[in-house]
Design a protein around this motif. Structure first.
Motif, short mmCIF file in Angstrom:
data_model
loop_
_atom_site.label_atom_id
_atom_site.label_comp_id
_atom_site.label_asym_id
_atom_site.label_seq_id
_atom_site.Cartn_x
_atom_site.Cartn_y
_atom_site.Cartn_z
N PRO A 1 -3.43 37.24 3.67
CA PRO A 1 -4.38 36.74 2.25
C PRO A 1 -3.45 36.14 1.42
O PRO A 1 -2.35 36.59 1.04
CB PRO A 1 -5.03 38.20 2.08
CG PRO A 1 -4.95 38.98 3.07
CD PRO A 1 -3.60 38.65 3.79
N ASP B 1 0.91 32.42 2.23
CA ASP B 1 0.39 33.03 3.53
C ASP B 1 1.27 33.46 4.31
O ASP B 1 0.90 34.44 5.37
CB ASP B 1 -0.71 32.03 3.85
CG ASP B 1 -0.17 30.97 4.77
OD1 ASP B 1 0.89 30.65 4.45
OD2 ASP B 1 -1.02 30.15 5.13
N THR C 1 -8.20 34.10 -0.19
CA THR C 1 -8.37 33.42 0.79
C THR C 1 -9.11 34.23 1.99
O THR C 1 -9.44 35.67 1.69
CB THR C 1 -7.19 32.97 1.49
OG1 THR C 1 -6.15 33.90 1.54
CG2 THR C 1 -6.52 31.74 0.48
N TYR D 1 -5.41 25.71 0.47
CA TYR D 1 -6.02 26.97 0.87
C TYR D 1 -7.46 26.92 0.08
O TYR D 1 -7.52 26.16 -0.83
CB TYR D 1 -5.38 28.15 -0.08
CG TYR D 1 -3.87 28.54 0.12
CD1 TYR D 1 -3.65 29.00 1.53
CD2 TYR D 1 -2.77 27.97 -0.71
CE1 TYR D 1 -2.45 29.15 1.83
CE2 TYR D 1 -1.36 28.10 -0.21
CZ TYR D 1 -1.32 28.77 1.06
OH TYR D 1 0.11 29.16 1.55
N THR D 2 -8.42 27.78 0.83
CA THR D 2 -9.78 27.79 0.36
C THR D 2 -10.01 28.95 -0.12
O THR D 2 -9.79 29.99 0.45
CB THR D 2 -10.86 27.41 1.40
OG1 THR D 2 -10.47 26.40 1.95
CG2 THR D 2 -12.24 27.90 1.00
N TYR D 3 -10.23 29.15 -1.65
CA TYR D 3 -10.31 30.62 -2.01
C TYR D 3 -11.72 30.87 -2.50
O TYR D 3 -12.64 29.91 -2.64
CB TYR D 3 -9.56 30.28 -3.70
CG TYR D 3 -8.47 30.35 -3.49
CD1 TYR D 3 -7.35 31.52 -3.49
CD2 TYR D 3 -7.38 29.17 -3.72
CE1 TYR D 3 -6.02 31.29 -3.68
CE2 TYR D 3 -6.19 28.78 -3.75
CZ TYR D 3 -5.36 30.15 -3.60
OH TYR D 3 -4.06 29.95 -3.44
#
Length: 170
Positions: A4, A89, A113, A162-164
């Protein structure tokens, strides 16, 4: 393996030191703790101060119904010593390392994430975020009576690769 990634957007500990704790993550039970690695973005329960050390907590996995006041989220500074690794990551806190944890306060916001969640089925804006047994969170459509609520996903943001999932603490 992907770990994460966390952003401590509006966490109290970013500018108020009392919102931070130093911890050593361990498995096992009292008297038989074994230091272990722990990724950033993990939630852990503060059990007790280490013997002869008034500043470092022994931290273990959480139960789904632990009090939020006993729980912190791990968010150490990502210092990567392996020159073959270059991404956030790929970072984890090594076994026996002293890690940094942020306490939860109502109104705080942080971003994670998807790797920080035990189940991503309901992970979207509006999801309720709860503790899950272990050190990951879970996202659900409606609050579960037997689990402690952390907050709600208030936004989904893409930043670089990254998708948060932005979580506002209740």
């Amino acid at each position: 393996m992907s770990y994460p990634v966390i952003r401590t957007d509006l966490m109290t500990g970013t500018d108020v030191g009392a919102g931070l704790v130093s911890l050593r993550y361990c498995t096992g039970t009292k008297g038989a703790y074994v230091p272990a690695e722990i990724p950033n973005g993990s939630v852990v329960k503060l059990v007790e101060l280490e013997e002869n050390n008034r500043e470092v907590w022994v931290a273990t996995d959480v139960a789904a119904n632990d009090k939020l006041s006993d729980v912190v989220i791990v968010a150490s500074v990502e210092t990567i010593y392996d020159e073959r690794k270059h991404n956030l990551d790929e970072f984890t806190n090594e076994a026996n390392a002293i890690s940094r944890g942020f306490r939860f306060y109502s109104g705080n916001m942080f971003s994670l994430t998807a790797d920080a969640f035990a189940d991503t089925t309901d992970l979207k804006k509006g999801a309720i975020v709860e503790l899950a047994a272990g050190h990951k969170l879970k996202a659900v459509k409606t609050a579960t009576a037997s689990s402690t609520t952390v907050g709600e996903v208030v936004a989904v943001e893409i930043a670089g690769r990254y998708t948060y999932y932005v979580i506002k603490v209740d």
